[in-house]
Design a protein around this motif. Structure first.
Motif, mmCIF file in Angstrom:
data_model
loop_
_atom_site.group_PDB
_atom_site.id
_atom_site.type_symbol
_atom_site.label_atom_id
_atom_site.label_comp_id
_atom_site.label_asym_id
_atom_site.label_seq_id
_atom_site.Cartn_x
_atom_site.Cartn_y
_atom_site.Cartn_z
ATOM 1 N N SER A 195 12.191 25.228 -8.059
ATOM 2 C CA SER A 195 13.063 24.302 -8.785
ATOM 3 C C SER A 195 12.370 23.992 -10.104
ATOM 4 O O SER A 195 11.195 23.632 -10.118
ATOM 5 N N GLU A 224 19.044 21.663 -12.567
ATOM 6 C CA GLU A 224 19.945 20.734 -11.904
ATOM 7 C C GLU A 224 21.323 20.750 -12.564
ATOM 8 O O GLU A 224 21.473 21.100 -13.731
ATOM 9 N N THR A 229 21.908 17.283 -8.725
ATOM 10 C CA THR A 229 21.603 18.139 -7.583
ATOM 11 C C THR A 229 21.495 19.589 -8.032
ATOM 12 O O THR A 229 21.889 19.946 -9.144
ATOM 13 N N ARG A 230 20.970 20.417 -7.149
ATOM 14 C CA ARG A 230 20.935 21.861 -7.393
ATOM 15 C C ARG A 230 21.883 22.521 -6.412
ATOM 16 O O ARG A 230 21.772 22.321 -5.197
ATOM 17 N N LYS A 231 22.804 23.294 -6.938
ATOM 18 C CA LYS A 231 23.819 23.903 -6.092
ATOM 19 C C LYS A 231 24.514 25.025 -6.845
ATOM 20 O O LYS A 231 24.459 25.115 -8.070
ATOM 21 N N ARG A 263 24.175 24.393 -1.393
ATOM 22 C CA ARG A 263 23.275 23.348 -1.873
ATOM 23 C C ARG A 263 21.824 23.732 -1.591
ATOM 24 O O ARG A 263 21.493 24.221 -0.505
ATOM 25 N N ASP A 265 18.783 21.540 -2.995
ATOM 26 C CA ASP A 265 18.143 20.518 -3.829
ATOM 27 C C ASP A 265 16.645 20.752 -4.005
ATOM 28 O O ASP A 265 16.068 20.387 -5.035
#
Length: 518
Positions: A195, A224, A229-231, A263, A265
């Motif tokens: 990330s 992000e 969020t990360r998706k 998803r 995150d």
């Protein structure tokens, strides 16, 4: 900002202060990915030399690539580089990390162990008949034959063949491979999950896979989204009108919801990278957990009852959300050179996440092509025909995407200039806004969405594609059809060297000196 959370700027790495961003796109191509390692090394050296020569004028320039995107083996190369930069807080040494990875993957074949005796005997037959392959071509051919039968220790291993129980045809036996060794090798050279953040001055990682059931490319992003969020979101995009009819809670500030959401995150995992590398037929599917959203009308319950009157035109809606496994294949099937996905992701981040409508960073793009488009000779043997077919299927097809991206950018600039000209010359603001706020007439796969787009939206968030530099790998006279399986020590070493030398030469021969654009 805490220095422990940002990349070391001792190598002049100031991503955040740059007015233009650099993206490097890695194409898919199996063992040919070793060429990308050599090309990356040459590009990194060229950038470092350029910056050192221009310290006084371009102190805010950096040796970084702001975006690294890839498909298949290109996804692996990109993931290793981004992981290295995040872990070590510097780009220095990243090129050697990638080369070390490829040396680790390579293995010595039996044919290589037989040299020079193999080469001597084969060259004798080559001199007798000119249609006989060269000893180097034969070395590659029989090395890949060996690898296909016994595997490559750090890349893949054969699985038990699956007999045909559908047609009972023995010749239809399915031979597949297990890519768990590749996953273990990847995790040895990259730290997962990955990330990254613009705020921490870290490069962005974009990987492309394909959802088999939906038949669409899916992009995994280390940055992000606007909600923090990360998706990955894909499929049907529900409009605001449809959102207003939902009977469950949702984030209305987002004003949109996609049919499928993945998803992550904590960041991109090695499974996501493997999803981009699951070559059809050769490997099993990679399965990932996907959140599926369905918007269902109450009246759909009566769709089979023709005598049921539907007097309420605005019947209620409800949403159904379930987690399912979706199955993924190599992203190279649809986007082996993910230029379009890279440009769209760049725009979406600066427009949606950073909330910018104007002065978005321009994008300078480098593409490493592993499958040459042009070839001077026509092959007449079976292996040569298959090799040519594969190159044509997986070569860089993004010139039209490049043309459209630049055309749209030019159109947006023209439209913005005309709007400014109108304002400067006293055109009635109300009349101007009437035009700009008019709903667009486009027909899209999401018709509800077009009802909420205005002409004004067409000239927002301009992305200037500043330059696209393509590095072309050349097929040599010894090429074979199964070259993507050739992980022999000699071939991997030669590919890294070719990538390095050919990239340096292409940079030097380009009259516009493209490395300066980077």
């Amino acid at each position: 900002m805490d220095n422990n959370n940002t990349i070391d700027n001792t190598d002049n790495n100031n991503t955040k202060s740059s007015n233009f961003h650099r993206a490097l796109i890695f194409q898919g191509g199996g063992s040919l990915g070793a060429y990308e390692a050599g090309a990356y090394k040459a590009m990194s050296e060229g950038l470092s030399s350029f910056i050192k020569l221009n310290q006084g004028e371009k102190k805010d320039e950096s040796t970084t690539f702001h975006i690294l995107s890839g498909t298949s083996i290109g996804a692996i190369n990109a993931a290793i580089l981004v992981s290295y930069v995040k872990e070590n807080r510097t780009w220095k040494g990243s090129d050697q990390r990638l080369i070390d990875f490829w040396n680790y993957l390579s293995t010595r074949s039996n044919v290589e162990s037989m040299n020079p005796y193999f080469a001597y005997n084969w060259d004798f037959w080559n001199r007798v008949g000119n249609r006989v392959a060269s000893s180097e071509s034969a070395r590659r051919y029989y090395s890949t034959k060996e690898f296909i039968f016994r595997g490559v220790p750090n890349v893949f291993r054969p699985k038990i063949p699956k007999a045909d129980d559908k047609f009972f045809d023995p010749s239809n036996t399915w031979y597949t491979f297990d890519n768990e060794p590749l996953k273990q090798s990847l995790e040895k050279f990259a730290k997962f999950p990955i990330s990254t953040s613009f705020e921490n001055n870290e490069p962005r990682l974009l990987l492309v896979a394909m959802d088999i059931q939906e038949g669409v490319p899916v992009v995994f992003d280390s940055y992000e989204k606007e909600d923090g969020t990360r998706k990955s979101e894909y499929g049907r995009r529900y409009s605001e009108l449809e959102f207003d009819k939902l009977q469950e809670d949702y984030n209305k500030s987002e004003k949109r919801m996609y049919e499928h959401v993945i998803r992550y995150d904590d960041g991109i995992t090695s499974d996501f990278v493997l999803a981009s590398c699951s070559v059809p037929v050769n490997y099993d599917y990679t399965k990932l957990n996907v959140q599926d959203h369905k918007l269902i009308s109450e009246e759909s319950k009566y769709s089979s009852k023709n005598d049921k009157e539907r007097s309420n035109k605005h019947s209620s809606y409800y949403s159904s959300t379930n987690n399912h496994y979706h199955y993924f294949w190599d992203g190279g099937l649809l986007a082996n050179t993910p230029l379009r996905q890279t440009v769209i992701a760049h725009r979406d981040y600066w427009h949606r996440v950073r909330k910018m409508d104007d002065n978005l960073p321009s994008l300078t793009i480098g593409i490493i092509n592993l499958h040459p488009l042009k070839q001077e000779y026509i092959p007449y043997d079976y292996d040569g025909v298959v090799d040519r077919k594969n190159d044509i299927m997986y070569h860089d097809r993004t010139e039209w995407d490049e043309y459209v991206a630049i055309l749209i950018s030019d159109f947006q600039k023209l439209a913005s200039s005309l709007v400014k000209l109108a304002k400067d010359n006293g055109i009635n603001e109300k009349s101007l806004q009437t035009i700009l706020q008019k709903k667009i007439q486009t027909v899209t796969v999401n018709p509800g969405l077009s009802r909420y787009l205005q002409n004004n939206d067409l000239i927002k968030a301009i992305i200037d594609i500043d330059f696209i530099f393509r590095l072309e790998r050349k097929n040599d006279e010894h090429t074979i059809s199964n070259k993507t399986f050739d992980f022999s020590e000699t071939t991997i070493r030669q590919l890294v060297n070719d990538g390095y030398e050919e990239t340096k030469l292409q940079i030097k021969l380009n009259s516009s000196d493209p490395i300066n654009k980077y």
